[in-house]
Structures are given as C-alpha cells and as structure tokens.
Design a protein around this motif. Structure first.
Motif, PDB file in Angstrom:
ATOM      1  N   GLU A 165       0.859  -1.180   0.140  1.00 17.41           N
ATOM      2  CA  GLU A 165      -0.103  -0.026   0.021  1.00 17.41           C
ATOM      3  C   GLU A 165       0.731   1.314  -0.055  1.00 17.41           C
ATOM      4  N   ARG A 166       2.085   1.371   0.360  1.00  9.19           N
ATOM      5  CA  ARG A 166       2.955   2.372   0.305  1.00  9.19           C
ATOM      6  C   ARG A 166       3.113   2.770  -1.160  1.00  9.19           C
ATOM      7  N   PHE A 167       3.248   1.870  -1.826  1.00  7.80           N
ATOM      8  CA  PHE A 167       3.411   2.114  -3.480  1.00  7.80           C
ATOM      9  C   PHE A 167       1.997   1.645  -4.236  1.00  7.80           C
ATOM     10  N   TYR A 168       1.434   2.773  -3.869  1.00 10.39           N
ATOM     11  CA  TYR A 168      -0.102   2.562  -4.413  1.00 10.39           C
ATOM     12  C   TYR A 168      -0.447   3.027  -5.825  1.00 10.39           C
ATOM     13  N   HIS A 169       0.515   3.730  -6.489  1.00 11.77           N
ATOM     14  CA  HIS A 169       0.424   4.067  -7.867  1.00 11.77           C
ATOM     15  C   HIS A 169       1.612   3.284  -8.423  1.00 11.77           C
ATOM     16  N   LEU A 170       1.607   2.789  -9.868  1.00 11.70           N
ATOM     17  CA  LEU A 170       2.693   2.024 -10.450  1.00 11.70           C
ATOM     18  C   LEU A 170       4.013   3.143 -10.509  1.00 11.70           C
ATOM     19  N   ASP A 171       3.889   4.144 -10.763  1.00  9.74           N
ATOM     20  CA  ASP A 171       4.972   4.992 -10.926  1.00  9.74           C
ATOM     21  C   ASP A 171       5.791   5.378  -9.637  1.00  9.74           C
ATOM     22  N   THR A 172       5.228   4.911  -8.517  1.00 12.43           N
ATOM     23  CA  THR A 172       6.101   4.920  -7.219  1.00 12.43           C
ATOM     24  C   THR A 172       7.026   3.975  -7.164  1.00 12.43           C
ATOM     25  N   CYS A 173       6.931   2.718  -7.777  1.00 16.48           N
ATOM     26  CA  CYS A 173       7.831   1.908  -7.526  1.00 16.48           C
ATOM     27  C   CYS A 173       8.289   1.174  -8.962  1.00 16.48           C
ATOM     28  N   PHE A 174       7.931   1.670 -10.169  1.00 20.99           N
ATOM     29  CA  PHE A 174       8.510   1.153 -11.435  1.00 20.99           C
ATOM     30  C   PHE A 174       8.739   2.391 -12.433  1.00 20.99           C
ATOM     31  N   CYS A 175       9.843   2.263 -12.911  1.00 19.23           N
ATOM     32  CA  CYS A 175      10.182   3.376 -14.000  1.00 19.23           C
ATOM     33  C   CYS A 175      10.890   2.890 -15.169  1.00 19.23           C
ATOM     34  N   PRO A 176      10.013   2.722 -16.325  1.00 19.66           N
ATOM     35  CA  PRO A 176      10.821   2.263 -17.455  1.00 19.66           C
ATOM     36  C   PRO A 176      11.727   3.343 -18.134  1.00 19.66           C
ATOM     37  N   LEU A 177      12.944   2.953 -18.358  1.00 18.49           N
ATOM     38  CA  LEU A 177      14.022   3.740 -18.708  1.00 18.49           C
ATOM     39  C   LEU A 177      14.340   3.695 -20.224  1.00 18.49           C
ATOM     40  N   ALA A 178      15.169   4.394 -20.863  1.00 21.00           N
ATOM     41  CA  ALA A 178      15.495   4.613 -22.390  1.00 21.00           C
ATOM     42  C   ALA A 178      16.359   3.077 -22.405  1.00 21.00           C
ATOM     43  N   ASN A 179      16.261   2.960 -23.696  1.00 20.06           N
ATOM     44  CA  ASN A 179      16.967   1.858 -24.249  1.00 20.06           C
ATOM     45  C   ASN A 179      16.610   0.310 -23.358  1.00 20.06           C
ATOM     46  N   GLY A 180      15.252   0.339 -23.173  1.00 21.04           N
ATOM     47  CA  GLY A 180      14.735  -0.767 -22.697  1.00 21.04           C
ATOM     48  C   GLY A 180      15.062  -1.197 -21.224  1.00 21.04           C
ATOM     49  N   TYR A 181      15.765  -0.428 -20.545  1.00 19.55           N
ATOM     50  CA  TYR A 181      16.184  -0.513 -18.795  1.00 19.55           C
ATOM     51  C   TYR A 181      14.914  -0.410 -18.174  1.00 19.55           C
ATOM     52  N   LEU A 182      15.100  -0.820 -17.162  1.00 24.82           N
ATOM     53  CA  LEU A 182      13.887  -0.683 -16.083  1.00 24.82           C
ATOM     54  C   LEU A 182      14.310  -0.554 -14.570  1.00 24.82           C
ATOM     55  N   LEU A 183      14.077   0.620 -13.834  1.00 27.82           N
ATOM     56  CA  LEU A 183      14.187   0.745 -12.533  1.00 27.82           C
ATOM     57  C   LEU A 183      13.027   0.465 -11.710  1.00 27.82           C
ATOM     58  N   TYR A 184      12.967  -0.511 -10.944  1.00 29.25           N
ATOM     59  CA  TYR A 184      11.939  -0.928  -9.838  1.00 29.25           C
ATOM     60  C   TYR A 184      12.214  -1.558  -8.816  1.00 29.25           C
ATOM     61  N   TYR A 185      11.241  -1.609  -7.838  1.00 28.59           N
ATOM     62  CA  TYR A 185      11.192  -2.409  -6.604  1.00 28.59           C
ATOM     63  C   TYR A 185      10.455  -3.599  -6.730  1.00 28.59           C
ATOM     64  N   PRO A 186      10.953  -4.871  -7.019  1.00 26.10           N
ATOM     65  CA  PRO A 186      10.398  -6.093  -7.076  1.00 26.10           C
ATOM     66  C   PRO A 186       9.296  -6.355  -5.918  1.00 26.10           C
TER      67      PRO A 186
END
Length: 711
Positions: A165-186
């Motif tokens: 519930e702390r990460f109630y929106h996708l963009d609070t824990c998931f960030c697609p990056l350029a060139n196909g990279y992904l920054l996220y909190y599994p």
C-alpha cells in the motif's frame, strides 16, 4: 526525439497542502507541509525540467490541492488522452480542469465509465521504446480499465498487480528507462507480475532497488533520454545507473513525499510516441459468475470477493438480490476480471469451490479433451475437490460419481446415459474424455437456513470447522459420543484411522471396546499399529515398555519382532485368532466381530505382518473401498494415513482428527469441509473420555424399547 519537441505538463503548488489522508504517506502529515518549502522545491524541479524539455503549465485550482501531481491527469499517447477517473472523491474535482486543458490543446479525449477508477500516468507507463504499455492495478486503478486503454490507444497492455500500500501507484515503484532498461522495486508486485516483468525485460536491463531507495521514491523518477531526475538515490544506485550510461540529477522533493509523490508524480509527459509490437492487445480475461445462498450472514459473498482480489483479479457486482426473509436465500451476479487466462483459471477454481457457477445460458457443454497416454491427463484438466460436483453436458447438469480430491473428471456415454466420474491420474486410459478448464462446473454446497446454522442444542455441529483446544475436549467428546450412538443405532458406518500412538497411550482397551460394542465398521492403519497391538496382547509391552508399569522390560526391544514372527508363523492375524494364539487386543476384536481392516505398508516397516499391503496403489484402493459409505471417520494420531484418507473422502462425511500435534489437526481441518473438526489432545485420554461418555448415553432406540416395555 529532440529536447525541443519533448513536452511535460506541470501545475504550480499554489494551493498544495496535505489536506486529507488517502495513502500511507499522508498519515501524520495533515497540514504539516511547509507551503514555502514546497514552492521552493517545485521551482527547482521546474527549472531542471526546463533544461531538458518544454514545460507547459495548467492553472492550479482552489479546493484540489493534489492537482499539483499532474501525472494523474490522464494517460497520453501521441494526440490521444485517456482521462483519469479518480478512486477517491477528494481528487475527483480535478477531472474537469484537466479535461478542459487537454481539449483546449487539441487532444482527443476519452473518458472511462463513471465508476471505473483509473489514475492516468500514475498507473500506466509506456515502455520507453514505445513497444507496450505497463498498467498497474490493485489500489487506485481497476483491472477492467485496461481493455479500454488497449482499444483507445491501440497498444498492448501488460497488467501488473501492486501489493504494497505504500506504493499505491505504479509510478511510485516502477520506472521504464531509455534503451529498454527498467528501474523498479520487485517486492511491490505479486509473483505473477514479477514473472511477467522478467519475461519482458532481460536480466541485465532490470535494475532492482532496495527498500531504502524505494521509500525515498527513487523509482518515481523522470527519464529524458539518458538523464534521470529524481528526489534522491543512494550512492550504490547512482553508481549502478551511471555504469549503464545514465546521468542522475537529484532535486529534493521532501515536502511532496508527505503526500506520497515525487518527481514523476509532479510531471506528465504529453509528447509520447509509440512503435507497438502488438496492437490493441490486453491479456486480461473476464467472466461472469452466479452465487446463491445465505450470502451475507454466512459471509459467502465476502469470501468470494476476497478470493478474487487476493488472487490478483478484480470484480464488479452486476446484480444482487437480497432474500426478503431470514430463511430466504440471496443471489448475486458478479463479473470477474483477471490479468491472464492462467490467473483467471486459478481464481475460478477457488470460486467454484464456494459454489459459484457460470450463468447457464453462457455454457452448454464442458470442454473435453481426449487422453492420449495412459495415466496422463490433458494439461488443463480440472482438479476435483471433496465437494459434490456437477458438470455441464448437453446443456444439462450431470452429477460426478466417486467424488474425491485430486482427481480428474471423465465423461463417458453409456447405454444408461451420460456418466461423469472422478478418476485418479493413474487410472486414466487412452481415449478417456476429460473435463478441462473451469467452464460449466459447479460444486453443490448445502444451503442451510439461519435456524439450522445457529442451532446448538440437538443438532450435531462439530463446533463448526476448526481445531478444538484442550479445555473444549470434554464438550466435543460429548457431541461425538452422541453422534456415534446415532450412527450405530441407525445401522450407519464409522471408520477409524489409527496410528501406533493409540497403543502407546493406553488407548487399545478403549478402541477394542468400541469395536466390540459395534461402533466401528472398518479400521485403517499401517503395519505399526497392528504390530504394537499384537505385541501388547501377547507380551504386555509396546515397543518393549510394560504397559502396566510404564517401564522398559529387559530385552523388550526384541518383542515387536517376536510378535511379527508369531503372526507370520500362523499365516495371518485371522489365523492367529482361529488358532487361539491371539486372544485379545484391537485386531482380535476386529476378527471376532467381522470388522474389516486394511494395513498400508511403508519403507520403514519391520516384517511386515502378512496382512500388511506393501503395494502402495493396492493399499490406496483398499482404503478407498473401506471408506465408501462412511458417515464418520475418526482419525487417531496417524498423520500420513489420516491425510491420505482425508484426500479421498468426499464432503458430507463427518471427520474427527485427534492428535497431540496441532499441525496435524490443522492440516485436516484446513481441507475445507464444514463437517470436520480437529482436537488437540492425548489420544488415549480422548478414547477414555469417549468410552465413558458412551456409557452414559441412552439411544433413541433403547428409549423406545423401554417405553414399549412399560406400556
């Protein structure tokens, strides 16, 4: 795309404050945000953004303090926007102002149905290569919104379920990056979503953050080409991002963290292009189910909806008819949505166990597949439960025969008509037609009136379905004794599953008495209980311990082998009784009173006794034969045999599991049958109390005889 052509929408924090609580970050922060510091931090972010893109502004409005978080205005793709439908009423006032801005700036605006929450680019993030759309659900956006996104934006939608519930929106824990990279909190996602992410993003391009970075909203970042703008990142995370070619720009946004947002939340990219791999595709699946019964007072409707949510789906109650009288049943029609076919099948299997069924007009026949290899079912075969089950054949419901857990349903045409029956995998034969999927299947659950459900006097209720603690043992024993007397007097069937602990705890004499007095119609166990019972009958010991004095006997460790040898010399337990060698004990009583027994062998058995069945499959079949028609099964300190019997016993059979180990009784009680109860106590004590209580009872049959004699 050049910097000059990249545009973002922001809203000045003129009226920003934490005015209410709609997420965990807001708790304790109401009216504790500094307006001056918030303006200062926003201005710094605004200037950083202007260095890398064009920033448009939307006019802030009094009364909607969260309008500053423009990421939630909607989802933009090229010249099309899907406007947000805010989940909380506190933010719904923003919708007309954002709609006005998009329309004035030439966007084609799509609006979702009124009661279908979707919170824009906060819960829907484009792969930065423009190949697909990641869409979140679970807290603010509904899964049912995703097909609309796929249709209106003509793009493949990948649904991700949020769990923290702390990460109630996708963009609070998931960030697609350029060139196909992904920054996220599994840890913010369920296992299905993590598998989906891993399937789409190669391991070397997945940059997983730890919790300290996650709670600093490192994933709530803005990515513009090789630049990542964020609130804060640890040295380790910055180093990992820099190693793959990104430059980190930190700008403090602590005042906005108090409301649950950071850099990404404060911006909305309004120039998004796409080169989709798949057009207008959403993997989600929807089905309609019906429930009927005492839905409210039994909690059935709540359990069903919880199963949907906990299983990774969403629901919409289409119709609900409430019974007008307390004895009346209610009915509900529910639309269930899941992110994939596999998830839907799992949810539906659980709903079927509750008695849910598809509307008859939707399913005329169950899908069937042909067995192509003996002993092997089709991949998607329906796995049976303990509950009476019916399948749909030729638009009619057909009751499944030989109901048991963990089988497949085979449908065949016979001269008498269509037959459906449970079969174990090993019994399947090439050419059998097996039910697959979960369409057109229902379990038949007993619908009781409120009076029956609340009765606690003469109706035997087994105290619900649960595990009885030590201080309730005597009360439960009274109930069991009452039911045992009823079963015996009406010519019913009681089966005992017993382990060697019955002998060790002094319960042999009590179980022998139950057999002698006609309370037991079949006995199931392993080699050990028979060996120790016979050892006690022949030598007065169990595992070499004198059962009268409770002390070890010199050389007693050899007694069990001597007992085995004696029976083997006789040829069988029955022959030992006939020859006068065995003159007492549980198995003596079974032979003398024609009570059938079955002993299933194992790899640890000594001897074994001639009666012990060492072929496991044959032993299983013999167990199944003996429990047919049982009214009650009494399980006495034999974990493996009890669990095995529980799995092959249909619902409707009362089950009592007695064991000193709570884990064993919990395992049996968890099978889901309302007729089962677990008792945590010493099995010898239980049998002693049971025999005492039976001695106090006068059955209706005896009472009738007394009355007749008096008359």
């Amino acid at each position: 795309m050049s910097t000059a052509s990249i545009r973002f929408l922001m809203c000045p924090p003129t009226y920003y404050d934490v005015d209410y609580v709609i997420n965990p970050w807001m708790e304790g922060n109401v009216h504790k945000s500094s307006r001056d510091r918030a303006v200062e931090q926003w201005q710094k972010l605004f200037h950083v953004m202007k260095e890398h893109a064009v920033v448009d502004l939307v006019e802030p409005q009094l009364g909607v303090p969260d309008m500053v978080f423009t990421a939630n205005a909607g989802l933009v793709l090229e010249n099309t926007v899907v406007l947000s439908r805010f989940y909380h009423k506190e933010r719904q006032g923003e919708e007309p102002f954002f709609q006005q801005w998009f329309e004035q700036n030439g966007f084609t605006v799509h609006t979702l149905p009124k009661d279908l929450p979707f919170e824009g680019a906060g819960d829907a993030l484009l792969d930065r290569e423009g190949r697909w759309l990641w869409a979140g659900y679970g807290f603010r956006s509904e899964l049912d919104s995703h097909p609309y996104l796929a249709k209106w934006l003509d793009i493949e939608v990948l649904s991700l379920r949020l769990m923290d519930e702390r990460f109630y929106h996708l963009d609070t824990c998931f960030c697609p990056l350029a060139n196909g990279y992904l920054l996220y909190y599994p840890p913010a996602f369920d296992s299905y979503s993590n598998r989906l992410i891993e399937m789409r993003v190669p391991e070397h391009k997945r940059i997983a953050v730890d919790e300290p970075d996650a709670v600093n909203f490192a994933c709530n970042a803005v990515n513009i080409d090789r630049v990542i703008i964020m609130n804060k990142a640890s040295d380790d995370l910055k180093q990992r991002l820099e190693q793959v070619g990104f430059r980190i720009v930190e700008t403090p946004l602590t005042e906005f963290l108090k409301a649950g947002g950071a850099a990404k939340c404060l911006t909305l990219r309004v120039t998004e292009s796409v080169q989709p791999l798949h057009h207008a595709a959403a993997t989600i699946e929807s089905r309609t189910i019906q429930l009927q019964g005492h839905l409210l007072d039994s909690g059935l409707i709540s359990r069903a909806l919880d199963l949907v949510s906990e299983g990774g789906g969403s629901f919409q109650v289409l119709n609900f008819h409430l019974g007008e009288q307390k004895q009346s049943t209610s009915s509900a029609e529910i639309r269930v949505t899941a992110p994939s076919h596999d998830v839907m099948e799992k949810i539906m299997s659980q709903l079927i166990d509750l008695g849910a069924v598809a509307p008859p007009q939707e399913v005329c026949d169950n899908p069937l597949e042909i067995v192509t290899q003996d002993g092997v079912a089709p991949d998607d075969f329906y796995v049976t439960t303990i509950y009476p089950t019916e399948v749909r054949v030729n638009c009619e419901w057909v009751r499944v025969q030989n109901q048991r857990m963990d089988g497949a349903i085979v449908v065949s045409q016979t001269p008498e008509g269509v037959v459906a029956e449970c079969k174990l995998l090993r019994d399947l034969r090439k050419g059998d037609r097996v039910v697959v999927g979960v369409e057109g299947i229902r379990t038949v659950r007993k619908t009781e009136s409120r009076e029956v459900r609340t009765a606690n006097d003469k109706e035997f209720s087994f105290m619900g379905s649960g595990v009885s603690s030590e201080r309730r043992v005597e009360l439960v024993v009274e109930q069991i004794a009452w039911e045992l007397r009823q079963i015996r007097d009406r010519g019913g069937k009681m089966v005992v599953v017993a382990g060697p602990v019955v002998i060790h705890t002094g319960g042999a004499e009590h179980l022998s008495r139950l057999i002698r007095e006609g309370y037991v119609q079949a006995l199931l166990g392993g080699n050990a209980i028979a060996v120790h019972d016979i050892e006690q009958a022949l030598m007065g010991t169990s595992l070499g311990v004198d059962m009268q004095r409770g002390v070890s006997v010199r050389g007693g460790h050899r007694h069990h082998l001597k007992a085995i040898n004696t029976i083997r010399r006789c040829g069988s337990i029955a022959k030992a009784v006939e020859q006068g060698v065995l003159t007492s004990g549980i198995f003596y009583e079974c032979v003398k009173h024609n009570v059938p027994f079955s002993l299933a062998g194992s790899i640890r058995d000594d001897g074994p006794l001639p009666d012990t069945q060492m072929d496991l499959l044959a032993a299983q079949a013999d167990y199944a034969r003996l429990i047919q028609g049982a009214d009650m099964i009494l399980m006495l300190s034999s974990m493996l045999h009890s669990i095995g019997v529980g799995n092959m016993t249909p619902a409707g059979v009362k089950m009592v599991c007695v064991d000193i180990n709570p884990a064993v009784v919990t395992k049996l009680s968890d099978r889901g049958s309302v007729e089962s109860v677990g008792i945590v106590t010493d099995v010898g004590l239980f049998l002693s109390l049971l025999v005492q209580q039976l001695g106090k009872l006068t059955s209706p049959y005896q009472l009738a005889q007394i009355v007749q004699t008096v008359q």
